[in-house]
Scaffold this motif. Structure first.
Motif, PDB file in Angstrom:
ATOM      1  N   GLU A 205       0.582  -1.179   0.078  1.00  0.00           N
ATOM      2  CA  GLU A 205      -0.010  -0.188   0.144  1.00  0.00           C
ATOM      3  C   GLU A 205       0.881   1.414   0.073  1.00  0.00           C
ATOM      4  O   GLU A 205       1.818   1.381   0.880  1.00  0.00           O
ATOM      5  CB  GLU A 205      -0.982   0.018   1.347  1.00  0.00           C
ATOM      6  N   PRO A 206       0.533   2.173  -0.664  1.00  0.00           N
ATOM      7  CA  PRO A 206       1.408   3.492  -0.870  1.00  0.00           C
ATOM      8  C   PRO A 206       1.508   4.431   0.246  1.00  0.00           C
ATOM      9  O   PRO A 206       2.552   5.033   0.346  1.00  0.00           O
ATOM     10  CB  PRO A 206       0.813   4.016  -2.083  1.00  0.00           C
ATOM     11  N   ASP A 207       0.622   4.465   1.151  1.00  0.00           N
ATOM     12  CA  ASP A 207       0.648   5.232   2.289  1.00  0.00           C
ATOM     13  C   ASP A 207       0.014   4.646   3.451  1.00  0.00           C
ATOM     14  O   ASP A 207      -0.847   3.566   3.485  1.00  0.00           O
ATOM     15  CB  ASP A 207       0.314   6.513   2.310  1.00  0.00           C
ATOM     16  N   THR A 208       0.026   5.314   4.505  1.00  0.00           N
ATOM     17  CA  THR A 208      -0.843   4.928   5.941  1.00  0.00           C
ATOM     18  C   THR A 208      -2.068   4.913   5.549  1.00  0.00           C
ATOM     19  O   THR A 208      -2.851   3.778   6.124  1.00  0.00           O
ATOM     20  CB  THR A 208      -0.056   5.636   7.026  1.00  0.00           C
ATOM     21  N   ILE A 209      -2.783   5.879   5.163  1.00  0.00           N
ATOM     22  CA  ILE A 209      -4.198   5.935   4.844  1.00  0.00           C
ATOM     23  C   ILE A 209      -4.729   4.790   4.233  1.00  0.00           C
ATOM     24  O   ILE A 209      -5.619   4.070   4.525  1.00  0.00           O
ATOM     25  CB  ILE A 209      -4.606   7.212   4.309  1.00  0.00           C
ATOM     26  N   SER A 210      -4.061   4.529   2.958  1.00  0.00           N
ATOM     27  CA  SER A 210      -4.469   3.293   2.262  1.00  0.00           C
ATOM     28  C   SER A 210      -4.502   2.042   2.868  1.00  0.00           C
ATOM     29  O   SER A 210      -5.293   1.138   2.879  1.00  0.00           O
ATOM     30  CB  SER A 210      -3.682   3.250   1.098  1.00  0.00           C
ATOM     31  N   ARG A 211      -3.434   1.779   3.835  1.00  0.00           N
ATOM     32  CA  ARG A 211      -3.064   0.556   4.506  1.00  0.00           C
ATOM     33  C   ARG A 211      -4.144   0.716   5.622  1.00  0.00           C
ATOM     34  O   ARG A 211      -4.616  -0.626   5.792  1.00  0.00           O
ATOM     35  CB  ARG A 211      -1.567   0.843   5.121  1.00  0.00           C
ATOM     36  N   LEU A 212      -4.398   1.603   6.348  1.00  0.00           N
ATOM     37  CA  LEU A 212      -5.433   1.240   7.414  1.00  0.00           C
ATOM     38  C   LEU A 212      -6.846   1.278   6.786  1.00  0.00           C
ATOM     39  O   LEU A 212      -7.494   0.386   7.337  1.00  0.00           O
ATOM     40  CB  LEU A 212      -5.529   2.980   8.042  1.00  0.00           C
ATOM     41  N   LYS A 213      -7.319   1.813   5.515  1.00  0.00           N
ATOM     42  CA  LYS A 213      -8.384   1.341   4.855  1.00  0.00           C
ATOM     43  C   LYS A 213      -8.554  -0.100   4.881  1.00  0.00           C
ATOM     44  O   LYS A 213      -9.584  -0.848   4.925  1.00  0.00           O
ATOM     45  CB  LYS A 213      -8.579   2.331   3.839  1.00  0.00           C
ATOM     46  N   ALA A 214      -7.529  -0.610   4.339  1.00  0.00           N
ATOM     47  CA  ALA A 214      -7.508  -1.936   3.717  1.00  0.00           C
ATOM     48  C   ALA A 214      -7.554  -2.879   4.807  1.00  0.00           C
ATOM     49  O   ALA A 214      -8.301  -3.909   4.960  1.00  0.00           O
ATOM     50  CB  ALA A 214      -6.184  -2.167   2.890  1.00  0.00           C
ATOM     51  N   GLU A 215      -6.792  -2.468   5.862  1.00  0.00           N
ATOM     52  CA  GLU A 215      -6.965  -3.257   7.282  1.00  0.00           C
ATOM     53  C   GLU A 215      -8.415  -3.154   7.820  1.00  0.00           C
ATOM     54  O   GLU A 215      -8.842  -4.299   8.251  1.00  0.00           O
ATOM     55  CB  GLU A 215      -5.890  -2.631   8.366  1.00  0.00           C
ATOM     56  N   ARG A 216      -8.923  -2.194   7.802  1.00  0.00           N
ATOM     57  CA  ARG A 216     -10.335  -2.117   8.297  1.00  0.00           C
ATOM     58  C   ARG A 216     -11.194  -3.046   7.527  1.00  0.00           C
ATOM     59  O   ARG A 216     -12.083  -3.802   8.123  1.00  0.00           O
ATOM     60  CB  ARG A 216     -10.636  -0.777   8.099  1.00  0.00           C
ATOM     61  N   ALA A 217     -10.922  -3.249   6.522  1.00  0.00           N
ATOM     62  CA  ALA A 217     -11.693  -4.001   5.475  1.00  0.00           C
ATOM     63  C   ALA A 217     -11.428  -5.516   5.928  1.00  0.00           C
ATOM     64  O   ALA A 217     -12.236  -6.472   5.967  1.00  0.00           O
ATOM     65  CB  ALA A 217     -11.822  -4.026   3.959  1.00  0.00           C
ATOM     66  N   LEU A 218     -10.149  -5.934   6.106  1.00  0.00           N
ATOM     67  CA  LEU A 218      -9.610  -7.341   6.435  1.00  0.00           C
ATOM     68  C   LEU A 218     -10.257  -7.602   7.659  1.00  0.00           C
ATOM     69  O   LEU A 218     -10.606  -8.925   7.920  1.00  0.00           O
ATOM     70  CB  LEU A 218      -8.037  -7.239   6.139  1.00  0.00           C
ATOM     71  N   LEU A 219     -10.153  -6.755   8.710  1.00  0.00           N
ATOM     72  CA  LEU A 219     -10.454  -7.112  10.030  1.00  0.00           C
ATOM     73  C   LEU A 219     -12.175  -7.449  10.072  1.00  0.00           C
ATOM     74  O   LEU A 219     -12.593  -8.259  10.633  1.00  0.00           O
ATOM     75  CB  LEU A 219     -10.160  -5.926  10.978  1.00  0.00           C
ATOM     76  N   ARG A 220     -12.896  -6.673   9.036  1.00  0.00           N
ATOM     77  CA  ARG A 220     -14.320  -6.925   9.252  1.00  0.00           C
ATOM     78  C   ARG A 220     -14.278  -8.273   8.536  1.00  0.00           C
ATOM     79  O   ARG A 220     -15.333  -9.119   8.950  1.00  0.00           O
ATOM     80  CB  ARG A 220     -15.014  -5.864   8.368  1.00  0.00           C
ATOM     81  N   ARG A 221     -13.668  -8.692   7.490  1.00  0.00           N
ATOM     82  CA  ARG A 221     -13.829 -10.004   7.034  1.00  0.00           C
ATOM     83  C   ARG A 221     -13.446 -11.120   7.864  1.00  0.00           C
ATOM     84  O   ARG A 221     -14.092 -12.128   7.914  1.00  0.00           O
ATOM     85  CB  ARG A 221     -12.872  -9.937   5.642  1.00  0.00           C
ATOM     86  N   GLU A 222     -12.193 -11.043   8.723  1.00  0.00           N
ATOM     87  CA  GLU A 222     -11.951 -11.945   9.481  1.00  0.00           C
ATOM     88  C   GLU A 222     -12.987 -12.116  10.780  1.00  0.00           C
ATOM     89  O   GLU A 222     -13.213 -13.111  11.064  1.00  0.00           O
ATOM     90  CB  GLU A 222     -10.540 -11.373  10.150  1.00  0.00           C
ATOM     91  N   ALA A 223     -13.526 -10.874  11.214  1.00  0.00           N
ATOM     92  CA  ALA A 223     -14.585 -10.946  12.131  1.00  0.00           C
ATOM     93  C   ALA A 223     -15.774 -12.009  11.707  1.00  0.00           C
ATOM     94  O   ALA A 223     -16.107 -12.789  12.337  1.00  0.00           O
ATOM     95  CB  ALA A 223     -15.188  -9.747  12.537  1.00  0.00           C
ATOM     96  N   ALA A 224     -16.111 -11.789  10.461  1.00  0.00           N
ATOM     97  CA  ALA A 224     -17.265 -12.279   9.728  1.00  0.00           C
ATOM     98  C   ALA A 224     -16.787 -14.021   9.622  1.00  0.00           C
ATOM     99  O   ALA A 224     -17.704 -14.938   9.880  1.00  0.00           O
ATOM    100  CB  ALA A 224     -17.693 -11.986   8.413  1.00  0.00           C
ATOM    101  N   LEU A 225     -15.753 -14.287   9.358  1.00  0.00           N
ATOM    102  CA  LEU A 225     -15.080 -15.617   9.294  1.00  0.00           C
ATOM    103  C   LEU A 225     -15.105 -16.337  10.719  1.00  0.00           C
ATOM    104  O   LEU A 225     -15.460 -17.511  10.524  1.00  0.00           O
ATOM    105  CB  LEU A 225     -13.837 -15.651   8.588  1.00  0.00           C
ATOM    106  N   LEU A 226     -14.807 -15.562  11.639  1.00  0.00           N
ATOM    107  CA  LEU A 226     -14.604 -16.142  13.014  1.00  0.00           C
ATOM    108  C   LEU A 226     -15.984 -16.402  13.477  1.00  0.00           C
ATOM    109  O   LEU A 226     -16.268 -17.359  14.076  1.00  0.00           O
ATOM    110  CB  LEU A 226     -13.967 -15.171  14.104  1.00  0.00           C
TER     111      LEU A 226
END
Length: 246
Positions: A205-226
Motif C-alpha cells: 500500500e502506498p501510504d498509511t491511510i491506504s493501509r489502514l483502510k485495507a486493514e479495516r476491511a480485512l478485519l471486518r472480513r476476519e470477524a465475519a469468518l470467525l
C-alpha cells in the motif's frame, strides 16, 4: 512546478522467505544454508558506520535452491533456479541485523528489525552465491493527520475486538498498542492471522491511510469468518487448507 525527487536506487543482498516483513517489526532468523552464511559473514565484516542490512522479500512461487542467474533490470518472474521458476513479489522490506550469534558449526542466529520498504527492480549479476537485487527505496508519505488518526482509531478498535475473538484469555484488554497510525498499520498487518497474499498487499500500500483502510476491511472480513467458524461444530484444524510444499 517542482519536480519530484527520483527514488534512491541501490544494490541490496536479498533473502527470499515465505513471510512478509514490515518496518519496525522484529524478525528472528536461523541461518544454516552456506550461501546465506556467506551473506551474514559479508555483513558482519562491514564497517560499524554502515548498516548491516539485507532485503527480505516474499516468494510468490517456487523456492530458491541453487544459484539464481539474472540480468540486471529483468523481471524477477523470469528468474530461473536449478530448472525451477522462482517468482518473487515486487515489494520487500530491508532487515537490519541488531544481534548476531555465530554457532560453533558455522550457523548463525540473527535478531533483525524491519527498516524501510523497497521495490525490487531486477536481479543483479555478480559473483556472490546469494541473490542481489537492484532496488529503489519507497517513501512513507506524510498523510492527513486528522484522517490518519480517525482511521487509526477505527482500526485499533476493530483489532482489539479481533484479538478478543481469537484469544482464549483476556490479556488483550491490557495490551499496549501504538498510537502512531503508521506504526499501528504495520503492527496490525504483521500480527493479524492473514494470508501471505494479504500481508504482501498491505506492505505494498502506498501510504498509511491506504493501509489502514485495507486493514479495516480485512478485519471486518476476519470477524465475519470467525463468526461462521464458531457456528460450525468442528475443530479449527479440520478447516485448515493444506499448505504448499514449496
Amino acid at each position: 512546478m517542482e519536480e519530484a525527487n527520483e527514488p534512491e536506487r541501490t544494490l541490496l543482498p536479498l533473502f527470499p522467505l515465505g513471510t512478509v516483513l514490515f518496518p519496525g517489526l522484529v524478525l528472528p532468523l536461523h541461518v544454516f544454508e552456506p550461501r546465506y552464511r556467506t551473506l551474514v559473514q559479508h555483513l558482519a565484516e562491514l564497517p560499524a558506520s554502515l548498516p548491516r542490512e539485507f532485503g527480505v522479500i516474499a516468494i510468490r512461487r517456487g523456492w530458491e535452491v541453487g544459484r539464481v542467474e539474472g540480468e540486471q533490470g529483468e523481471s524477477t518472474d523470469a528468474a530461473i533456479t536449478a530448472g525451477e521458476a522462482l517468482s518473487l513479489y515486487e515489494i520487500g522490506c530491508a532487515a537490519e541485523i541488531r544481534q548476531l550469534t555465530e554457532l560453533p558449526d558455522g550457523r548463525f542466529d540473527l535478531m533483525t528489525v524491519g527498516r524501510r520498504r523497497f521495490r525490487l527492480l531486477g536481479l543483479a549479476r555478480n559473483d556472490a552465491p546469494y541473490l542481489t537485487g537492484e532496488v529503489e527505496w519507497l517513501p512513507e508519505p506524510k498523510g492527513e493527520p486528522d484522517r490518519e488518526e480517525e482511521l487509526a482509531a477505527g482500526v485499533l478498535a476493530a483489532f482489539q475486538q479481533y484479538l478478543k475473538a481469537v484469544r482464549s484469555d483476556d490479556d488483550s484488554d491490557g495490551e499496549q498498542l501504538p498510537d502512531d497510525p503508521t506504526v499501528l498499520s504495520h503492527l496490525v498487518a504483521a500480527t493479524a492471522s492473514l494470508t501471505l497474499e494479504d500481508r504482501q498487499s498491505l506492505l505494498a500500500e502506498p501510504d498509511t491511510i491506504s493501509r489502514l483502510k485495507a486493514e479495516r476491511a480485512l478485519l471486518r472480513r476476519e470477524a465475519a469468518l470467525l463468526g461462521q467458524v464458531r457456528a460450525v461444530p468442528v475443530a479449527l484444524s479440520d478447516l485448515a487448507v493444506p499448505s504448499s510444499p514449496n
